[in-house]
Write an enzyme that holds these catalytic residues in place. Structure first.
Site, PDB file in Angstrom:
ATOM      1  N   GLU A 114       3.347   5.172   7.102  1.00  0.00           N
ATOM      2  CA  GLU A 114       4.380   3.944   7.098  1.00  0.00           C
ATOM      3  C   GLU A 114       5.566   4.142   6.770  1.00  0.00           C
ATOM      4  OE1 GLU A 114       2.997   1.307   8.243  1.00  0.00           O
ATOM      5  OE2 GLU A 114       1.044   1.900   8.631  1.00  0.00           O
ATOM      6  N   HIS A 146       7.687   4.958   9.616  1.00  0.00           N
ATOM      7  CA  HIS A 146       8.219   3.733  10.474  1.00  0.00           C
ATOM      8  C   HIS A 146       9.319   3.120   9.748  1.00  0.00           C
ATOM      9  CE1 HIS A 146       4.863   3.547  13.413  1.00  0.00           C
ATOM     10  NE2 HIS A 146       4.018   3.621  12.448  1.00  0.00           N
TER      11      HIS A 146
END
Length: 620
Positions: free
Chosen positions: A433, A436
């Site tokens: 994450e 991202h």
């Protein structure tokens, strides 16, 4: 004129079908009773024929009764308490010798005529079949308008107009100002049809409301009827289809007949695509119940007289599958498209749905409207309901901004799940994450970060959520490339910082591939292939049409598209890897903060990735 409901406290009228069912069931009970009481004589013991001959020879037989295929003898005085009766089947070939024996012993012999069968016995099966048919019909047609009974099989399954408790008007429809202006002239026609007839004008016979689910097509139809203050006949396309052939066409006739009698009136058919699909496209032939129903609708739309103030509204979210005959002039010739609301429209919709809710101030409705791009009116109503449920669960008297934010996260990301995640997997989630989030922050043209989390929600173990700063109606090439780079950044971070990749990038790869294939095969964004439509055929709604449609491009062209898609994805992954390598320290800081707090908002992400900018923004 529209029917009105019975006054409170009055006894509802008896339904004709109930009397028919009562008579049928009484006849059945009488038939069964006559069968059970047909043989009410004294108890008789059944014996074999050999035992019967022995009884006649050895016992004192006082009387004998010979029927068609049996013989009954009585020992003792007939009717006395100590008398005993025996019954046996009488063979045809031995009947004369047995009669001779009885006569020689002086037994009184009585011959009984063959018993006739009651006519009710013959009628019983037919009564049962007829009663079952009426019962099934009452189950199918009851409660959906009209009385129960055989005559109601072809009556329309539609909601008959009644006295409305709450009138819906255009004020209850937000975010569709252009659509309301487009249909407002229908209100004038329904209110004053003679004014249009004097100059030879005719109102549209049919208005087709098109748009994604939840955009308010049904609500707009109700508001149109409320503004015009006319009877509103509503039904669904699936209500016309039944197991009996011809029932759908009959119900269409009944529906339009009722609307003509109540004119001026509005007929609303929801989910028109369920019966209005293109004819002759299935594998089983074209003569079926659905097509007969569609043909009847086409005939009824053509059958409106010049002075009949009846407007037919229909709603669908699949206009591409409708039969062309439905869309020609004179039928559904006016098409009204309802789009997903923009930011201002979402704020208006939230305000309408929040009118009856106990909000704490405005509870941040502006922020919710800005943070819900792509939400329909139904989605926004559901969000407010989830916020109310959250407030009730915590025992609050008002809905706060925190409740709305929690509801928004729940609707967009799913419900929080409790999973036992191992430390190694927890670290991999944080790396994924963070990849991202970091690439989205540093890539020009990407959407603005909203929140990143590694708390499992719904079907995902974590998520990086971004919001578009502006409403996009077209997608530029640089924006699409930034989207693909961001999608592949999680996998690139795992590969770069951990050394291996995992299945957590499954959805990322799927979405990135779909975007890349659309760029190449639909939007002409590959310089070598150029502007040509190379889409697959799986989006066709009919199996018959899809199977009969050949490939529209050569195998070499398909291979060229595959190579262009793979090249686009590989370049995006390389760009994501380079971005992560150029900001390795900032990414490591973001991973550490994410592992510690598990949820980071935009300001916390910026403090990790761009400390100087975060400090300047925080300074007064």
């Amino acid at each position: 004129m529209p029917e009105t409901p019975p006054p409170p406290g009055s006894t509802p009228p008896e339904k004709p079908g109930s009397w028919v069912m009562l008579v049928l069931w009484l006849a059945v009970l009488l038939s069964l009773l006559s069968i059970f009481l047909a043989d009410t004589g004294p108890s008789t013991e059944t014996v074999s024929y050999s035992a019967m001959k022995e009884i006649i020879r050895e016992r004192d037989v006082s009387a004998a009764v010979i029927a068609e295929h049996e013989i009954t003898v009585t020992i003792g005085t007939p009717g006395a308490a100590d008398s005993v009766a025996y019954r046996a089947v009488l063979p045809v070939q031995d009947g004369e010798s047995l009669l001779a024996t009885l006569e020689n012993r002086g037994v009184e012999i009585t011959a009984r005529a063959p018993e006739g069968v009651s006519i009710l016995t013959y009628l019983l099966p037919w009564l049962l079949i007829f009663g079952a048919i009426i019962w099934l019909n009452s189950r199918m047609t009851g409660g959906l308008g009209g009385a129960r009974g055989p005559g109601n099989l072809f009556s329309g399954r539609f909601s008959k107009p009644t006295e409305r408790r709450q009138r819906v008007t255009f004020d209850d429809v937000a975010g569709q100002d252009e659509v309301k202006r487009e249909v407002s002239e229908l209100v004038d026609f329904l209110r004053e049809p003679d004014r249009f007839h004097r100059v030879g004008a005719e109102a549209p016979h049919g208005v087709l409301l098109m748009g994604p689910p939840g955009t308010g097509k049904t609500l707009l139809a109700k508001a149109l009827a409320g503004e015009a203050d006319v009877p509103f006949f509503s039904t669904s396309g699936s209500e016309f289809i039944e197991v009996f052939v011809g029932v759908g066409a009959g119900r269409v006739r009944k529906l339009f007949e009722a609307a003509r009698k109540a004119a001026p009136a509005i007929i609303f058919i929801d989910e028109l695509d369920s019966i209005g699909r293109t004819r002759g496209t299935g594998l089983g032939g074209g003569h079926d119940e659905r097509e007969q129903t569609l043909n009847q609708i086409l005939a009824e739309l053509d059958g409106f007289g010049e002075r009949e103030a009846v407007v037919v509204l229909a709603a669908t979210n699949r206009p591409d599958v409708l039969d062309p005959a439905l869309l020609r002039p004179g039928r559904f010739d006016r098409h009204v498209t309802l789009n997903l609301p923009d930011r201002e429209a979402r704020r208006e919709i939230l305000g309408i749905h929040a009118r009856k809710l106990p909000l704490a101030g405005d509870a941040g409705l502006d922020a919710i409207a800005a943070g819900t791009p792509g939400f329909s009116g139904a989605d926004l109503k559901n969000l407010l309901n989830e916020a109310a449920i959250s407030a009730a669960r915590r025992g609050g008297a008002q809905i706060t901004g925190a409740d709305l934010q929690d509801a928004r996260d729940k609707v967009m990301m799913g419900t929080v799940r409790t999973l036992a995640i191992q430390p190694e997997e927890h670290h991999r989630l944080a790396v994924h994450e963070a990849g991202h989030a970091a690439v989205a922050y540093y890539t020009p043209g990407a959407d603005t970060l909203y929140k990143v989390t590694i708390i499992p929600r719904g079907r995902s173990l974590g998520g990086t959520h971004m919001l578009s700063e502006e409403e996009r109606h077209t997608l530029p090439e640089d924006y699409l490339r930034a989207q693909i780079v961001t999608l592949l950044a999680g996998r690139a971070a795992e590969k770069q910082l951990i050394g291996t990749v995992s299945s957590g990038a499954d959805d990322d790869i799927k979405r990135a591939t779909q975007l890349a294939r659309s760029m190449v095969g639909r939007w002409g964004m590959d310089p070598e292939i150029g502007p040509i439509d190379l889409r697959q055929n799986e989006d066709h709604p009919f199996l018959g049409r899809s199977m009969a449609m050949p490939r529209i491009h050569a195998e070499q062209t398909a291979a060229q598209v595959d190579r262009a898609v793979m090249s686009l994805l590989s370049a995006a992954e390389e760009e994501a890897t380079a971005t992560l390598a150029a900001h390795a320290d900032e990414v490591a800081s973001l991973i550490a903060a994410l592992e510690e707090k598990e949820v980071l908002d935009f300001e916390e992400i910026r403090r990790c990735l761009d400390p100087e900018s975060a400090t300047a923004a925080a300074a007064p």
